[in-house]
Design a protein around this motif. Structure first.
Motif, mmCIF file in Angstrom:
data_model
loop_
_atom_site.group_PDB
_atom_site.id
_atom_site.type_symbol
_atom_site.label_atom_id
_atom_site.label_comp_id
_atom_site.label_asym_id
_atom_site.label_seq_id
_atom_site.Cartn_x
_atom_site.Cartn_y
_atom_site.Cartn_z
ATOM 1 N N SER A 112 0.840 -1.191 0.000
ATOM 2 C CA SER A 112 0.000 0.000 0.000
ATOM 3 C C SER A 112 0.878 1.245 0.000
ATOM 4 N N TYR A 113 0.582 2.175 -0.895
ATOM 5 C CA TYR A 113 1.316 3.439 -0.969
ATOM 6 C C TYR A 113 0.396 4.568 -0.513
ATOM 7 N N ARG A 114 0.910 5.379 0.419
ATOM 8 C CA ARG A 114 0.094 6.437 1.008
ATOM 9 C C ARG A 114 0.885 7.731 1.173
ATOM 10 N N PHE A 115 0.129 8.813 1.364
ATOM 11 C CA PHE A 115 0.720 10.074 1.786
ATOM 12 C C PHE A 115 0.786 10.095 3.312
ATOM 13 N N PHE A 116 1.828 10.745 3.838
ATOM 14 C CA PHE A 116 1.983 10.936 5.278
ATOM 15 C C PHE A 116 2.178 12.417 5.568
ATOM 16 N N LYS A 117 1.603 12.868 6.678
ATOM 17 C CA LYS A 117 1.779 14.241 7.132
ATOM 18 C C LYS A 117 2.115 14.243 8.620
ATOM 19 N N LYS A 118 2.580 15.381 9.114
ATOM 20 C CA LYS A 118 2.775 15.523 10.553
ATOM 21 C C LYS A 118 1.413 15.644 11.219
ATOM 22 N N ASN A 119 1.319 15.166 12.440
ATOM 23 C CA ASN A 119 0.030 15.134 13.132
ATOM 24 C C ASN A 119 -0.629 16.507 13.231
ATOM 25 N N ARG A 120 0.159 17.545 13.422
ATOM 26 C CA ARG A 120 -0.415 18.884 13.612
ATOM 27 C C ARG A 120 -0.852 19.531 12.298
ATOM 28 N N SER A 121 -0.546 18.901 11.174
ATOM 29 C CA SER A 121 -0.896 19.461 9.878
ATOM 30 C C SER A 121 -2.413 19.451 9.675
ATOM 31 N N SER A 156 15.955 8.189 0.083
ATOM 32 C CA SER A 156 15.502 7.057 0.888
ATOM 33 C C SER A 156 14.296 7.454 1.724
ATOM 34 N N GLU A 157 13.647 6.446 2.307
ATOM 35 C CA GLU A 157 12.527 6.705 3.206
ATOM 36 C C GLU A 157 12.973 7.447 4.448
ATOM 37 N N VAL A 158 14.182 7.150 4.936
ATOM 38 C CA VAL A 158 14.704 7.860 6.107
ATOM 39 C C VAL A 158 14.837 9.348 5.807
ATOM 40 N N GLN A 159 15.359 9.677 4.638
ATOM 41 C CA GLN A 159 15.488 11.086 4.257
ATOM 42 C C GLN A 159 14.125 11.746 4.112
ATOM 43 N N LEU A 160 13.143 11.014 3.596
ATOM 44 C CA LEU A 160 11.794 11.556 3.507
ATOM 45 C C LEU A 160 11.271 11.947 4.884
ATOM 46 N N LEU A 161 11.431 11.053 5.844
ATOM 47 C CA LEU A 161 10.944 11.332 7.200
ATOM 48 C C LEU A 161 11.685 12.509 7.826
ATOM 49 N N GLU A 162 12.969 12.621 7.571
ATOM 50 C CA GLU A 162 13.735 13.761 8.082
ATOM 51 C C GLU A 162 13.247 15.056 7.456
ATOM 52 N N LYS A 194 11.531 18.118 9.648
ATOM 53 C CA LYS A 194 12.145 19.448 9.648
ATOM 54 C C LYS A 194 11.316 20.473 8.873
ATOM 55 N N ASP A 195 10.092 20.087 8.486
ATOM 56 C CA ASP A 195 9.160 20.973 7.772
ATOM 57 C C ASP A 195 9.700 21.446 6.424
#
Length: 262
Positions: A109-118, A159-165, A169-170
């Motif tokens: 499954s491929y999804r979009f992710f956002k920060k909780n406060r977004s 990478s996925e790690v870079q995506l999360l970073e 960091k907004d």
């Protein structure tokens, strides 16, 4: 039946079983793709390996892993230098040189992710987020609809790690990726309680075991894996592996989680 006849019968069964068993050379990417396959201090583990080992054991086969760059895995499949690959998406081009197991063993499954406060809203239409800054991984395909859409602000990572970073960091407002892989890295980075997966999913891709057409009896091996997969996917053993690798939630009754004996 006398003892001698029983012993002869047992030996015949063993010989017959061994004659049908084989060692299969499995090409696996040198880069980890958790939770599906993970290189950990010289050891290999992950969901795809566990399922492959489960099926292979039931068929009497053994698996020998060969870590290779992804481009070489595709080359070796075409040349018949390896028997199989564990996590292969189906394309018309690939069908020219591999036999797929007829049954996928997982759907990615491929999804979009956002920060909780977004406060971003996504209803399933890419127009909703056309002006949103989105992080993607270089060279990845997220389906033709996404790939061909003209986003105003698309940022490339490795990478996925870079995506999360980037998200933390907004530097971007959204990231997109394989849900299981993103969540795996988020747990490792202690970000799993700080991000939210958006519904609906962007796309879903079935993943298969695939076997090089250049290897002896590959079509037969693909059929055997297919048949055994059909018998295994609804079992407690398979469900245990889904739960073990965080691909499904454990029922409240499974505390602690125990591997079934089947």
């Amino acid at each position: 039946m006398s003892f001698i006849r029983k012993l002869l019968y047992l030996l015949i069964c063993v010989v017959t079983f061994c004659s049908h068993s084989k060692e299969l050379i499995v090409g696996i990417n040198t880069n980890s793709y958790p939770p599906y396959y993970i290189h950990d201090n010289g050891e290999l583990n992950g969901f795809s390996l566990d399922v492959a080992e489960l099926i292979a054991a039931k068929l009497g086969h053994t698996l020998k892993y060969q870590a290779l760059p992804w481009a070489r895995i595709n080359q070796y499949l075409q040349e018949g230098k390896i028997d199989m690959v564990l996590l292969y998406l189906e394309t018309e081009q690939r069908k020219e040189y591999v036999h797929y197991a007829s049954t996928p063993y997982i759907k990615e499954s491929y999804r979009f992710f956002k920060k909780n406060r977004s406060q971003l809203n996504y209803t399933g239409y890419l127009q909703d987020i056309s002006n949103t800054s989105i992080g993607v991984i270089r060279g990845y395909s997220y389906g033709s609809t996404f790939d061909n859409f003209n986003f105003a602000k698309k940022y490339i990572s490795g990478s996925e790690v870079q995506l999360l970073e980037m998200l933390q960091k907004d530097r971007v407002e959204l990231i997109v990726g394989n849900e299981a892989v993103i969540k795996y890295h988020a747990r490792a980075m202690q970000l799993d309680n700080k991000i939210t997966a958006l519904n609906p999913q962007l796309t879903e891709k079935p993943a298969f075991f695939a076997f090089s057409k250049r290897r002896p009896e590959s079509e037969k091996t693909a059929r055997e894996f297919s048949t055994m997969l059909d018998k295994t996917l609804d079992t407690a053993a398979y469900n245990y592996l889904l739960i073990k690798h965080h691909l499904a939630l454990a029922p409240a009754t499974l505390k602690p989680l125990h591997q079934p004996s089947e």
